[in-house]
Write a protein that holds these residues in place. Structure first.
Motif, PDB file in Angstrom:
ATOM      1  N   MET A   1      18.169 -19.764   0.828  1.00 39.22           N
ATOM      2  CA  MET A   1      18.242 -18.987  -0.411  1.00 39.22           C
ATOM      3  C   MET A   1      17.205 -19.470  -1.414  1.00 39.22           C
ATOM      4  SD  MET A   1      22.328 -18.425  -0.955  1.00 39.22           S
ATOM      5  CE  MET A   1      21.990 -17.449  -2.405  1.00 39.22           C
ATOM      6  N   LEU A   2      17.043 -20.775  -1.532  1.00 42.31           N
ATOM      7  CA  LEU A   2      16.026 -21.306  -2.432  1.00 42.31           C
ATOM      8  C   LEU A   2      14.623 -20.925  -1.970  1.00 42.31           C
ATOM      9  CD1 LEU A   2      17.384 -24.889  -3.234  1.00 42.31           C
ATOM     10  CD2 LEU A   2      17.183 -22.957  -4.811  1.00 42.31           C
ATOM     11  N   ALA A   3      14.397 -20.989  -0.656  1.00 41.31           N
ATOM     12  CA  ALA A   3      13.078 -20.643  -0.128  1.00 41.31           C
ATOM     13  C   ALA A   3      12.771 -19.174  -0.352  1.00 41.31           C
ATOM     14  CB  ALA A   3      13.005 -20.974   1.362  1.00 41.31           C
ATOM     15  N   GLU A   4      13.759 -18.309  -0.158  1.00 40.31           N
ATOM     16  CA  GLU A   4      13.548 -16.869  -0.403  1.00 40.31           C
ATOM     17  C   GLU A   4      13.195 -16.624  -1.858  1.00 40.31           C
ATOM     18  OE1 GLU A   4      14.244 -13.236  -2.102  1.00 40.31           O
ATOM     19  OE2 GLU A   4      15.900 -14.681  -2.261  1.00 40.31           O
ATOM     20  N   ALA A   5      13.906 -17.317  -2.764  1.00 40.91           N
ATOM     21  CA  ALA A   5      13.600 -17.171  -4.187  1.00 40.91           C
ATOM     22  C   ALA A   5      12.195 -17.670  -4.487  1.00 40.91           C
ATOM     23  CB  ALA A   5      14.628 -17.936  -5.018  1.00 40.91           C
ATOM     24  N   GLY A   6      11.805 -18.784  -3.857  1.00 40.11           N
ATOM     25  CA  GLY A   6      10.456 -19.307  -4.070  1.00 40.11           C
ATOM     26  C   GLY A   6       9.384 -18.365  -3.552  1.00 40.11           C
ATOM     27  N   LEU A   7       9.603 -17.803  -2.363  1.00 41.93           N
ATOM     28  CA  LEU A   7       8.636 -16.852  -1.806  1.00 41.93           C
ATOM     29  C   LEU A   7       8.520 -15.613  -2.689  1.00 41.93           C
ATOM     30  CD1 LEU A   7       9.545 -17.032   1.991  1.00 41.93           C
ATOM     31  CD2 LEU A   7       7.488 -17.942   0.902  1.00 41.93           C
TER      32      LEU A   7
ATOM     33  N   PHE B   1       9.218 -15.418  -5.864  1.00 43.94           N
ATOM     34  CA  PHE B   1       8.593 -15.808  -7.134  1.00 43.94           C
ATOM     35  C   PHE B   1       7.072 -15.868  -6.990  1.00 43.94           C
ATOM     36  CE2 PHE B   1       7.040 -18.976 -10.159  1.00 43.94           C
ATOM     37  CZ  PHE B   1       7.538 -18.455 -11.344  1.00 43.94           C
ATOM     38  N   LEU B   2       6.597 -16.315  -5.822  1.00 46.03           N
ATOM     39  CA  LEU B   2       5.159 -16.399  -5.580  1.00 46.03           C
ATOM     40  C   LEU B   2       4.556 -15.055  -5.200  1.00 46.03           C
ATOM     41  CD1 LEU B   2       5.063 -19.751  -3.581  1.00 46.03           C
ATOM     42  CD2 LEU B   2       4.372 -19.390  -5.957  1.00 46.03           C
ATOM     43  N   GLY B   3       5.406 -14.044  -5.005  1.00 45.42           N
ATOM     44  CA  GLY B   3       4.917 -12.707  -4.693  1.00 45.42           C
ATOM     45  C   GLY B   3       4.591 -12.463  -3.240  1.00 45.42           C
ATOM     46  N   VAL B   4       5.069 -13.335  -2.325  1.00 46.35           N
ATOM     47  CA  VAL B   4       4.770 -13.167  -0.901  1.00 46.35           C
ATOM     48  C   VAL B   4       6.041 -12.953  -0.085  1.00 46.35           C
ATOM     49  CG1 VAL B   4       2.646 -14.505  -0.994  1.00 46.35           C
ATOM     50  CG2 VAL B   4       4.816 -15.667  -0.531  1.00 46.35           C
ATOM     51  N   GLY B   5       7.165 -12.733  -0.757  1.00 48.44           N
ATOM     52  CA  GLY B   5       8.418 -12.588  -0.042  1.00 48.44           C
ATOM     53  C   GLY B   5       8.854 -11.143   0.071  1.00 48.44           C
ATOM     54  N   VAL B   6      10.077 -10.896  -0.354  1.00 50.30           N
ATOM     55  CA  VAL B   6      10.660  -9.558  -0.283  1.00 50.30           C
ATOM     56  C   VAL B   6       9.910  -8.622  -1.213  1.00 50.30           C
ATOM     57  CG1 VAL B   6      12.790  -8.249  -0.651  1.00 50.30           C
ATOM     58  CG2 VAL B   6      12.894 -10.564   0.285  1.00 50.30           C
ATOM     59  N   ASP B   7       9.861  -7.345  -0.830  1.00 49.36           N
ATOM     60  CA  ASP B   7       9.200  -6.337  -1.662  1.00 49.36           C
ATOM     61  C   ASP B   7       9.803  -6.335  -3.071  1.00 49.36           C
ATOM     62  OD1 ASP B   7       9.064  -3.325  -2.719  1.00 49.36           O
ATOM     63  OD2 ASP B   7       7.407  -3.655  -1.324  1.00 49.36           O
ATOM     64  N   PRO B   8       8.969  -6.280  -4.120  1.00 49.28           N
ATOM     65  CA  PRO B   8       9.490  -6.350  -5.495  1.00 49.28           C
ATOM     66  C   PRO B   8      10.504  -5.261  -5.832  1.00 49.28           C
ATOM     67  CG  PRO B   8       7.115  -6.683  -5.474  1.00 49.28           C
ATOM     68  CD  PRO B   8       7.489  -6.277  -4.085  1.00 49.28           C
ATOM     69  N   SER B   9      10.464  -4.132  -5.132  1.00 46.79           N
ATOM     70  CA  SER B   9      11.424  -3.063  -5.415  1.00 46.79           C
ATOM     71  C   SER B   9      12.824  -3.401  -4.916  1.00 46.79           C
ATOM     72  CB  SER B   9      10.954  -1.756  -4.782  1.00 46.79           C
ATOM     73  OG  SER B   9      10.878  -1.872  -3.366  1.00 46.79           O
ATOM     74  N   THR B  10      12.934  -4.388  -4.021  1.00 44.25           N
ATOM     75  CA  THR B  10      14.238  -4.798  -3.500  1.00 44.25           C
ATOM     76  C   THR B  10      14.821  -5.861  -4.412  1.00 44.25           C
ATOM     77  OG1 THR B  10      13.505  -4.383  -1.238  1.00 44.25           O
ATOM     78  CG2 THR B  10      15.467  -5.740  -1.514  1.00 44.25           C
ATOM     79  N   PRO B  11      15.993  -5.616  -4.998  1.00 42.46           N
ATOM     80  CA  PRO B  11      16.556  -6.609  -5.922  1.00 42.46           C
ATOM     81  C   PRO B  11      17.069  -7.840  -5.185  1.00 42.46           C
ATOM     82  CG  PRO B  11      18.091  -4.780  -5.638  1.00 42.46           C
ATOM     83  CD  PRO B  11      16.841  -4.411  -4.908  1.00 42.46           C
ATOM     84  N   THR B  12      16.444  -8.970  -5.429  1.00 41.83           N
ATOM     85  CA  THR B  12      16.973 -10.273  -5.020  1.00 41.83           C
ATOM     86  C   THR B  12      16.855 -11.174  -6.237  1.00 41.83           C
ATOM     87  OG1 THR B  12      14.871 -11.263  -4.287  1.00 41.83           O
ATOM     88  CG2 THR B  12      16.061  -9.904  -2.682  1.00 41.83           C
ATOM     89  N   TRP B  13      17.565 -12.277  -6.196  1.00 42.77           N
ATOM     90  CA  TRP B  13      17.487 -13.187  -7.341  1.00 42.77           C
ATOM     91  C   TRP B  13      16.070 -13.718  -7.511  1.00 42.77           C
ATOM     92  CZ3 TRP B  13      22.465 -15.696  -5.097  1.00 42.77           C
ATOM     93  CH2 TRP B  13      23.567 -14.934  -5.479  1.00 42.77           C
TER      94      TRP B  13
END
Length: 286
Positions: free
Chosen positions: A215-221, A223-235
């Motif tokens: 969960m922390l890694a997903e939030a970090g990714l 936050f850096l803009g390389v993780g989940v698509d910004p349109s998908t709501p995650t913390w």
């Protein structure tokens, strides 16, 4: 009489919760967060991506309990719906990394010829910082929830493999394993019945920590803009979006930050409690 029929691990956990209120509080927090995420369509007053430009950047109030973001979307609704994605990432990463980690850990710990090559690969993967390896994998695969789960599962599999290998090295030398070999029991039956069943405790504890790390890694990714698509709501995506307005709309990062902090802290506390309850040496002290 009621506790006499329970397995020793459950009795130890019950005693631990009675003695350490922090473990009980952690379980309550996890339960509340999980229920809120599961019931998000009925709890959230607005759709998570509903735009309301006229209501943008409103502070917490009567209509929008936790305020709104730069597009007028309700923060409370997005935090609740974001919990579904963030928890799903944590659960699936913990599950997949545990499955593959146990497989490779059993092979390395039980078969001496496979120990060196598997251990060298695991050591090589763990030589890279988790977040850097995750960024490289997500950059290669592309940003999506599925690719984040795949990347983080690859990143955390070596951690589980090392725990499984270390436990297997101890179990394979015990008397009952030698007796099973002498009786002609097949190797795979020994692995599944005699070895795997007896290394479940440390693996369960490791799974709870992997859940929190993912969960922390997903939030970090995100936050850096390389993780989940910004349109998908995650913390993580919410914190990333709110970082641009931290001086004028601090509530955009405050509430998703509180949500992920509470969830990760509760997971760590519960993981420590499980370790104490499942460890025979520690459970005697409870």
């Amino acid at each position: 009489m009621a506790t006499a029929s329970l397995p020793p691990a459950e009795i130890g956990l019950i005693r631990l919760m009675a003695q350490r209120h922090s473990v009980a509080i952690g379980l309550v927090i996890l339960t509340v967060i999980a229920l809120a995420a599961a019931l998000a369509p009925w709890i959230a007053p607005f759709a998570p991506n509903k735009l309301a430009i006229l209501s943008r950047l409103q502070p917490p109030g009567g209509v929008h309990w936790l305020g709104t973001d730069e597009y007028g979307r309700d923060i409370f609704s997005r935090v609740v719906f974001a919990g579904r994605v963030s928890l799903m990432v944590g659960i699936l990463v913990s599950l997949f990394s545990s499955l593959f980690g146990v497989f490779f850990g059993l092979l390395a710990g039980f078969f001496r010829r496979l120990d060196t090559p598997v251990s060298r690969v695991v050591d090589a993967m763990m030589a890279f910082p988790d977040i850097l390896l995750a960024i490289a994998l997500v950059a290669a695969l592309g940003g999506s929830v599925l690719n984040v789960i795949i990347a983080l599962s690859i990143v955390y599999t070596p951690r589980v493999a090392r725990v499984a290998r270390a436990s297997t090295l101890v179990i394979r030398e015990l008397t009952y394993v030698e007796a099973a070999r002498a009786l002609g029991t097949s190797t795979w039956r020994i692995l599944l019945i005699h070895v795997l069943r007896n290394i479940v405790s440390p693996l369960v504890v490791q799974a709870t920590f992997t859940f929190a790390y993912a969960m922390l890694a997903e939030a970090g990714l995100s936050f850096l803009g390389v993780g989940v698509d910004p349109s998908t709501p995650t913390w993580g995506t919410m914190i990333n979006a709110g970082s641009k307005y931290v001086s004028t709309a601090g509530w955009m990062i405050l509430y998703p930050g509180i949500a992920i902090t509470l969830c990760v802290l509760a997971l760590q506390i519960v993981g420590d409690g499980l370790r104490d309850a499942l460890d025979p040496n520690l459970s005697k002290e409870l």
